[in-house]
Design a protein around this motif. Structure first.
Motif, PDB file in Angstrom:
ATOM      1  N   LEU A  11       0.829  -1.206   0.000  1.00 27.91           N
ATOM      2  CA  LEU A  11       0.000   0.000   0.000  1.00 27.91           C
ATOM      3  C   LEU A  11       0.862   1.254   0.000  1.00 27.91           C
ATOM      4  O   LEU A  11       0.636   2.178  -0.801  1.00 27.91           O
ATOM      5  CB  LEU A  11      -0.923  -0.001   1.220  1.00 27.91           C
ATOM      6  N   LEU A  12       1.867   1.311   0.877  1.00 29.67           N
ATOM      7  CA  LEU A  12       2.710   2.495   0.954  1.00 29.67           C
ATOM      8  C   LEU A  12       3.523   2.689  -0.321  1.00 29.67           C
ATOM      9  O   LEU A  12       3.747   3.824  -0.759  1.00 29.67           O
ATOM     10  CB  LEU A  12       3.641   2.395   2.169  1.00 29.67           C
ATOM     11  N   SER A  13       3.978   1.599  -0.923  1.00 31.55           N
ATOM     12  CA  SER A  13       4.720   1.691  -2.184  1.00 31.55           C
ATOM     13  C   SER A  13       3.837   2.261  -3.288  1.00 31.55           C
ATOM     14  O   SER A  13       4.263   3.126  -4.065  1.00 31.55           O
ATOM     15  CB  SER A  13       5.240   0.313  -2.600  1.00 31.55           C
ATOM     16  N   VAL A  14       2.611   1.780  -3.369  1.00 31.37           N
ATOM     17  CA  VAL A  14       1.681   2.245  -4.406  1.00 31.37           C
ATOM     18  C   VAL A  14       1.332   3.716  -4.208  1.00 31.37           C
ATOM     19  O   VAL A  14       1.367   4.514  -5.155  1.00 31.37           O
ATOM     20  CB  VAL A  14       0.413   1.371  -4.408  1.00 31.37           C
ATOM     21  N   LEU A  15       0.996   4.101  -2.983  1.00 32.18           N
ATOM     22  CA  LEU A  15       0.636   5.494  -2.733  1.00 32.18           C
ATOM     23  C   LEU A  15       1.816   6.429  -2.988  1.00 32.18           C
ATOM     24  O   LEU A  15       1.648   7.529  -3.514  1.00 32.18           O
ATOM     25  CB  LEU A  15       0.129   5.651  -1.294  1.00 32.18           C
ATOM     26  N   SER A  16       3.016   5.980  -2.622  1.00 31.48           N
ATOM     27  CA  SER A  16       4.208   6.791  -2.872  1.00 31.48           C
ATOM     28  C   SER A  16       4.446   6.945  -4.365  1.00 31.48           C
ATOM     29  O   SER A  16       4.805   8.030  -4.843  1.00 31.48           O
ATOM     30  CB  SER A  16       5.429   6.152  -2.204  1.00 31.48           C
ATOM     31  N   ALA A  17       4.264   5.865  -5.115  1.00 25.68           N
ATOM     32  CA  ALA A  17       4.445   5.927  -6.569  1.00 25.68           C
ATOM     33  C   ALA A  17       3.462   6.911  -7.197  1.00 25.68           C
ATOM     34  O   ALA A  17       3.837   7.709  -8.073  1.00 25.68           O
ATOM     35  CB  ALA A  17       4.266   4.539  -7.178  1.00 25.68           C
ATOM     36  N   ARG A  18       2.231   6.885  -6.773  1.00 21.48           N
ATOM     37  CA  ARG A  18       1.230   7.789  -7.335  1.00 21.48           C
ATOM     38  C   ARG A  18       1.589   9.250  -7.086  1.00 21.48           C
ATOM     39  O   ARG A  18       1.286  10.129  -7.893  1.00 21.48           O
ATOM     40  CB  ARG A  18      -0.146   7.473  -6.745  1.00 21.48           C
ATOM     41  N   VAL A  26      14.239  12.128  -8.694  1.00 16.95           N
ATOM     42  CA  VAL A  26      13.932  11.719  -7.332  1.00 16.95           C
ATOM     43  C   VAL A  26      15.193  11.186  -6.668  1.00 16.95           C
ATOM     44  O   VAL A  26      15.859  10.291  -7.201  1.00 16.95           O
ATOM     45  CB  VAL A  26      12.839  10.623  -7.317  1.00 16.95           C
ATOM     46  N   PHE A  27      15.532  11.740  -5.519  1.00 15.11           N
ATOM     47  CA  PHE A  27      16.660  11.283  -4.721  1.00 15.11           C
ATOM     48  C   PHE A  27      16.102  10.296  -3.694  1.00 15.11           C
ATOM     49  O   PHE A  27      15.374  10.684  -2.796  1.00 15.11           O
ATOM     50  CB  PHE A  27      17.315  12.470  -4.018  1.00 15.11           C
ATOM     51  N   ALA A  28      16.423   9.039  -3.854  1.00 11.87           N
ATOM     52  CA  ALA A  28      15.758   8.001  -3.063  1.00 11.87           C
ATOM     53  C   ALA A  28      16.750   7.101  -2.363  1.00 11.87           C
ATOM     54  O   ALA A  28      17.892   6.934  -2.792  1.00 11.87           O
ATOM     55  CB  ALA A  28      14.849   7.165  -3.963  1.00 11.87           C
ATOM     56  N   GLY A  29      16.298   6.507  -1.294  1.00 10.13           N
ATOM     57  CA  GLY A  29      17.085   5.520  -0.584  1.00 10.13           C
ATOM     58  C   GLY A  29      16.622   4.114  -0.927  1.00 10.13           C
ATOM     59  O   GLY A  29      15.689   3.909  -1.700  1.00 10.13           O
ATOM     60  N   ILE A  30      17.300   3.158  -0.334  1.00 13.85           N
ATOM     61  CA  ILE A  30      16.955   1.752  -0.535  1.00 13.85           C
ATOM     62  C   ILE A  30      15.682   1.409   0.233  1.00 13.85           C
ATOM     63  O   ILE A  30      15.446   1.919   1.325  1.00 13.85           O
ATOM     64  CB  ILE A  30      18.116   0.850  -0.063  1.00 13.85           C
ATOM     65  N   GLY A  31      14.875   0.530  -0.325  1.00  8.85           N
ATOM     66  CA  GLY A  31      13.668   0.082   0.366  1.00  8.85           C
ATOM     67  C   GLY A  31      12.411   0.584  -0.306  1.00  8.85           C
ATOM     68  O   GLY A  31      12.281   0.540  -1.534  1.00  8.85           O
ATOM     69  N   LEU A  32      11.478   1.096   0.493  1.00  9.25           N
ATOM     70  CA  LEU A  32      10.200   1.570  -0.042  1.00  9.25           C
ATOM     71  C   LEU A  32      10.361   2.618  -1.148  1.00  9.25           C
ATOM     72  O   LEU A  32       9.656   2.547  -2.159  1.00  9.25           O
ATOM     73  CB  LEU A  32       9.341   2.138   1.091  1.00  9.25           C
ATOM     74  N   PRO A  33      11.268   3.587  -1.009  1.00  5.53           N
ATOM     75  CA  PRO A  33      11.432   4.545  -2.111  1.00  5.53           C
ATOM     76  C   PRO A  33      11.835   3.875  -3.423  1.00  5.53           C
ATOM     77  O   PRO A  33      11.386   4.280  -4.502  1.00  5.53           O
ATOM     78  CB  PRO A  33      12.526   5.485  -1.600  1.00  5.53           C
ATOM     79  N   THR A  34      12.689   2.851  -3.348  1.00  4.46           N
ATOM     80  CA  THR A  34      13.093   2.134  -4.549  1.00  4.46           C
ATOM     81  C   THR A  34      11.900   1.453  -5.202  1.00  4.46           C
ATOM     82  O   THR A  34      11.728   1.503  -6.427  1.00  4.46           O
ATOM     83  CB  THR A  34      14.170   1.089  -4.217  1.00  4.46           C
ATOM     84  N   LEU A  35      11.072   0.799  -4.414  1.00  3.21           N
ATOM     85  CA  LEU A  35       9.857   0.177  -4.937  1.00  3.21           C
ATOM     86  C   LEU A  35       8.942   1.222  -5.572  1.00  3.21           C
ATOM     87  O   LEU A  35       8.397   1.017  -6.659  1.00  3.21           O
ATOM     88  CB  LEU A  35       9.100  -0.538  -3.816  1.00  3.21           C
ATOM     89  N   ALA A  36       8.787   2.362  -4.884  1.00  3.10           N
ATOM     90  CA  ALA A  36       7.878   3.396  -5.366  1.00  3.10           C
ATOM     91  C   ALA A  36       8.325   3.962  -6.708  1.00  3.10           C
ATOM     92  O   ALA A  36       7.513   4.127  -7.628  1.00  3.10           O
ATOM     93  CB  ALA A  36       7.773   4.513  -4.330  1.00  3.10           C
ATOM     94  N   VAL A  37       9.628   4.249  -6.841  1.00  2.00           N
ATOM     95  CA  VAL A  37      10.112   4.823  -8.096  1.00  2.00           C
ATOM     96  C   VAL A  37      10.004   3.808  -9.232  1.00  2.00           C
ATOM     97  O   VAL A  37       9.605   4.145 -10.352  1.00  2.00           O
ATOM     98  CB  VAL A  37      11.554   5.322  -7.949  1.00  2.00           C
ATOM     99  N   ALA A  38      10.348   2.559  -8.943  1.00  6.45           N
ATOM    100  CA  ALA A  38      10.242   1.521  -9.975  1.00  6.45           C
ATOM    101  C   ALA A  38       8.800   1.371 -10.457  1.00  6.45           C
ATOM    102  O   ALA A  38       8.550   1.189 -11.656  1.00  6.45           O
ATOM    103  CB  ALA A  38      10.767   0.196  -9.436  1.00  6.45           C
ATOM    104  N   LEU A  39       7.850   1.463  -9.542  1.00  7.23           N
ATOM    105  CA  LEU A  39       6.442   1.367  -9.926  1.00  7.23           C
ATOM    106  C   LEU A  39       6.007   2.617 -10.693  1.00  7.23           C
ATOM    107  O   LEU A  39       5.276   2.513 -11.689  1.00  7.23           O
ATOM    108  CB  LEU A  39       5.578   1.179  -8.684  1.00  7.23           C
ATOM    109  N   ALA A  40       6.456   3.778 -10.255  1.00  8.72           N
ATOM    110  CA  ALA A  40       6.102   5.015 -10.951  1.00  8.72           C
ATOM    111  C   ALA A  40       6.622   5.008 -12.382  1.00  8.72           C
ATOM    112  O   ALA A  40       5.947   5.493 -13.297  1.00  8.72           O
ATOM    113  CB  ALA A  40       6.664   6.219 -10.192  1.00  8.72           C
ATOM    114  N   GLN A  41       7.822   4.447 -12.601  1.00  5.65           N
ATOM    115  CA  GLN A  41       8.376   4.371 -13.953  1.00  5.65           C
ATOM    116  C   GLN A  41       7.508   3.524 -14.882  1.00  5.65           C
ATOM    117  O   GLN A  41       7.498   3.731 -16.092  1.00  5.65           O
ATOM    118  CB  GLN A  41       9.794   3.806 -13.904  1.00  5.65           C
TER     119      GLN A  41
END
Length: 257
Positions: A11-18, A26-41
């Motif tokens: 849920l948090l990954s999806v909402l972050s991606a949106r 986007v300057f991101a760290g490892i973990g949820l931000p990585t998932l979010a950016v990959a999904l946003a792409q």
């Protein structure tokens, strides 16, 4: 929407991606931000570029990196810079739209603590510290914070230590502090979504997740939380978003729980 079951991480990954729709760098760290950016792409921001503090710019890793030093970070990257060049020219040069940060504590103004819990001399816990978080806070146009846990130990009235001050706190301490961005604008938690528009505003609750109400979030927050008059419920992950996360982005369950 979907009736499928999903985890808090999903849920948090999806909402972050949106939230990344319309953003470019986007300057991101490892973990949820990585998932979010990959999904946003793959969904709302196909041209978004991922920047890592280890020096990778325009990251397109062949698989999810497991650390900031993972060699897969450079696979498909648009460029690889020294850390000093990345921070000096890309971040401090004002070229980052969104900085993704996490923290152990956050206050109503979006100041963050990732250094110590308890008294400095006799702490209950010592944490990793700033890393590049203070620079990300100061130089990104805006900052998103993702925190699974939302309780009074994390959302506090006063930080035990201020690791990453927002613009107002930084300028109060040092009037000519080189702060270019708006600081924390969005906080995505296990209970809902908080926002603030300017450095003078407090974070306020603008949406709750399915099954959560405003009183529950107020009770879990260490200050009198402002709540939007119109409080919608966040849209759950779609079947496509879940499929992308589970089958394409993180099939090995490196970060998905």
């Amino acid at each position: 929407m979907t009736d499928a079951e999903y985890t808090t991480t999903e849920l948090l990954s999806v909402l972050s991606a949106r939230e990344l729709a319309g953003r470019r760098r986007v300057f991101a760290g490892i973990g949820l931000p990585t998932l979010a950016v990959a999904l946003a792409q793959r969904t709302v921001a196909p041209d978004v570029g991922l920047v890592y503090e280890s020096g990778v710019y325009g990251a397109h890793p062949q698989r999810l990196p497991e650390s900031i030093g993972d060699s897969f970070l450079v696979s498909g990257a648009e460029s690889v810079l020294s850390m000093s060049a990345l921070f000096g020219f890309v971040l401090q040069g004002g070229h980052v739209d969104v900085g993704f940060l996490g923290a152990a504590q956050i206050d109503r103004w979006g100041n963050l603590n990732s250094t110590v819990i308890g008294e400095w001399e006799r702490p209950k816990a010592r944490l990793p510290g700033s890393g590049g978080a203070a620079e990300v806070m100061a130089n990104s146009r805006e900052v998103f914070v993702v925190m699974r846990r939302h309780d009074r130990r994390s959302f506090v009235d006063e930080l035990d230590f201020c690791t990453s001050p927002g613009p107002a706190r930084a300028r109060a301490a040092v009037p000519d502090a080189p702060v270019r961005g708006r600081g924390v604008t969005t906080v995505i938690t296990g209970l809902g979504l908080l926002r603030r528009e300017s450095a003078e505003e407090e974070l306020r609750l603008v949406a709750v997740h399915p099954g959560v109400d405003a009183d529950q979030v107020r009770e879990a927050t260490g200050w009198p939380l402002e709540v939007a008059a119109d409080l919608p419920t966040t849209n759950p992950p779609t079947e496509r978003e879940l499929r992308l996360l589970r089958e394409e982005i993180d099939p090995r369950r490196v970060y998905l729980r």
